[in-house]
Write an enzyme that holds these catalytic residues in place. Structure first.
Site, PDB file in Angstrom:
ATOM      1  N   GLU A 261      28.302  47.939  42.825  1.00 53.68           N
ATOM      2  CA  GLU A 261      27.348  47.268  41.943  1.00 53.68           C
ATOM      3  C   GLU A 261      26.101  46.995  42.775  1.00 53.68           C
ATOM      4  O   GLU A 261      26.024  45.995  43.498  1.00 53.68           O
ATOM      5  CB  GLU A 261      27.939  45.964  41.395  1.00 53.68           C
ATOM      6  CG  GLU A 261      29.197  46.156  40.566  1.00 53.68           C
ATOM      7  CD  GLU A 261      28.945  46.823  39.226  1.00 53.68           C
ATOM      8  OE1 GLU A 261      27.762  47.081  38.900  1.00 53.68           O
ATOM      9  OE2 GLU A 261      29.914  47.086  38.506  1.00 53.68           O
ATOM     10  N   CYS A 295      20.809  40.882  39.856  1.00 51.92           N
ATOM     11  CA  CYS A 295      20.720  42.346  39.748  1.00 51.92           C
ATOM     12  C   CYS A 295      20.267  42.744  38.346  1.00 51.92           C
ATOM     13  O   CYS A 295      19.736  43.832  38.155  1.00 51.92           O
ATOM     14  CB  CYS A 295      22.051  42.998  40.096  1.00 51.92           C
ATOM     15  SG  CYS A 295      23.448  42.355  39.181  1.00 51.92           S
TER      16      CYS A 295
END
Length: 507
Positions: A261, A295
């Site tokens: 990720e 993110c």
């Protein structure tokens, strides 16, 4: 220690940074500093390679026990973990805020996310389904089974110091895996507090407590040892694309699995038919929430030329009303960046984008004075760009929002997809054709695509992750559980003959 709630979480002035059935840590002392005022919270004794070896051996032994426990019983232990997290929700959320600087509602919300994923995993423990398949051979039966994978390495980032662990840990636990958690060195205290909570739950249930192990240490000392460890069948890593490249290469070299990720460069397309009030609220939270350190932070706005000026004007007005300050204080909407290095990176990016032709229309200033101790407070920044400039294609982990315009939806989607990252995306439109085009195979190329909501705030029920340089991994909901298990295809012959597949005759 100046914060009484830390004792309720088991945080001491100096803490062991390793756990594998017992607490270890004989390495260098790491002082943990809060970005709220730059002061020391507590210290951690980091792990050495010898400490790691003891922890990994204990985790492997715990796995060999846990894999034989029926999945619904594993789910019961995870259910109790969720209950224990509920008991400590406020204190743990406060520690998240103290350690990394996000506002208190976000810190508490992150712990709620841990609770939610535990609830999800409890149900999942009775739904680890395999398939049956028709065989082409008479009196043969085919099926698949899913088995625990092994010990899982979890490498988490500072911006979600506990939620990302839970996405992996709750699923890995019901799937029958053990785990070793390496938290970010900027936020190790939350990891220690969570591990102590897990230790109590596991001990109450007679489960080897090394099932949920912890190792705090520098990447060069501990991280590479983890990546090269054949006992770690899967490494789930959240962090930068640069580090992700290294993780992928090292783990793949030993045929291990990864869930990556990595970076995001998330955009919102704002069309002429968009509900502007909704769009502005979504952009504000997406760009300013967590001080731009998610993110899934909104980093780019691609607005139709007919609404861009109106949108920028409204955003500047909204940005001016954002209360910035101590994230523990009620009413604050934006706290500090995680450290002064992050501040310097932000201002280096602003200087560079101006050199490339970008125009700062609001913010981008350091905040000083008694209200802003520690040097980590800034004003969020809006930059107008004439096109998608080179820097816009990079991810700067800070509250900088780039705004550009488009003429046709094809152009907007081309701009949207024209970056290396592919995590989260959104379009604001009341035109059903535009919405479906954005969600089609020729629309957003991201792992997450939304209509009339922002890029941040993914729910745990859906698989979380992205494409391209975001890494391609998936965590949390949907069928992400399959990454934590190994699949076995079984064929049973219940006849007295031995026919071969594909009709082959032999002998």
């Amino acid at each position: 220690m100046a914060y009484a709630f830390l004792k309720r979480l088991g945080i001491e002035d100096v803490n062991h940074g390793g756990f594998g059935g017992k607490w270890l840590g004989r390495g260098e002392k790491l002082d943990v500093v809060t970005p709220i005022n730059g002061k020391r919270i507590a210290s951690v004794r980091q792990c050495t390679a010898k400490d790691y070896e003891k922890i990994a051996a204990a985790a492997q032994e715990a796995f060999e026990y846990w894999r034989e426990v029926p999945a619904p019983k594993r789910g019961e232990v995870v259910r109790q973990l969720g209950l224990e997290l509920r008991e400590h929700k406020e204190d743990l959320g406060r520690l998240v805020t103290l350690e990394m600087g996000k506002i208190l509602p976000e810190g508490v919300g992150e712990v709620q996310e841990m609770i939610d994923i535990c609830d999800f995993a409890v149900g999942l423990s009775r739904q680890l389904y395999g398939l049956t398949m028709p065989s082409e051979r008479e009196r043969h039966f085919m099926m698949e089974q899913w088995y625990p994978l092994g010990v899982v390495g979890i490498i988490s980032a500072f911006n979600f110091p506990v939620a990302v662990w839970s996405w992996n840990a709750a699923l890995a636990a019901v799937c029958g895996d053990a785990m070793i958690w390496k938290p970010a060195s900027k936020a190790p205290l939350t990891a220690i507090a969570v591990t102590k909570i897990a230790e109590r739950v596991l001990k109450r249930n007679g489960v080897p407590t090394a099932l949920m192990s912890l190792v705090v240490g520098r990447g060069g000392d501990i991280g590479d040892v983890m990546l090269e460890d054949n006992r770690l069948k899967l490494v789930s890593m959240t962090g930068s694309t640069r580090v992700g490249h290294h993780v992928a290469q090292v783990v793949a070299a030993r045929f291990g699995r990864t869930i990556l990720e990595l970076g995001g460069n998330n955009a919102i397309i704002v069309t002429p038919s968009a509900n502007m009030e909704l769009a502005i609220r979504a952009i504000l939270f997406g760009a300013v929430g967590t001080a731009g350190q998610r993110c899934t932070t909104t980093r780019r706005i691609i607005a139709h030329k007919s609404v861009k000026d109106e949108l920028v004007k409204a955003l500047v007005k909204a940005y001016k009303q954002v209360p910035i300050g101590n994230p523990l204080r009620k009413g604050t909407l934006m706290g500090p960046l995680v450290d002064t290095d992050a501040v310097e990176l932000m201002f280096a990016a602003i200087k560079r984008i101006q050199g490339e032709g970008g125009k700062v229309v609001y913010g981008g200033k350091k905040l000083r004075g008694k209200e802003y101790p520690g040097g980590c407070y800034v004003t969020p920044c809006i930059v107008e760009t004439p096109k998608q400039l080179p820097l816009v294609c990079d991810e700067t982990f800070a509250p900088i929002l780039y705004v550009m315009s488009y003429r046709t939806l094809d152009e907007a989607i081309e701009l949207h997809n024209g970056v290396p990252q592919g995590l989260s995306s959104a379009i604001f439109t009341d035109d059903v054709k535009e919405a479906h085009r954005f969600l089609s195979v020729t629309g957003s190329d991201c792992g997450i695509a939304n209509v009339n909501i922002g890029t941040s705030g993914a729910e745990i029920g859906g698989a979380f992750g992205g494409e391209k340089e975001t890494g391609g991994g998936r965590e949390s909901g949907s069928d992400a559980w399959k990454a934590y298990m190994r699949r076995q295809t079984n064929t049973v012959n219940w006849s007295t003959d031995l026919p071969l597949a594909q009709g082959i005759e032999f002998g």
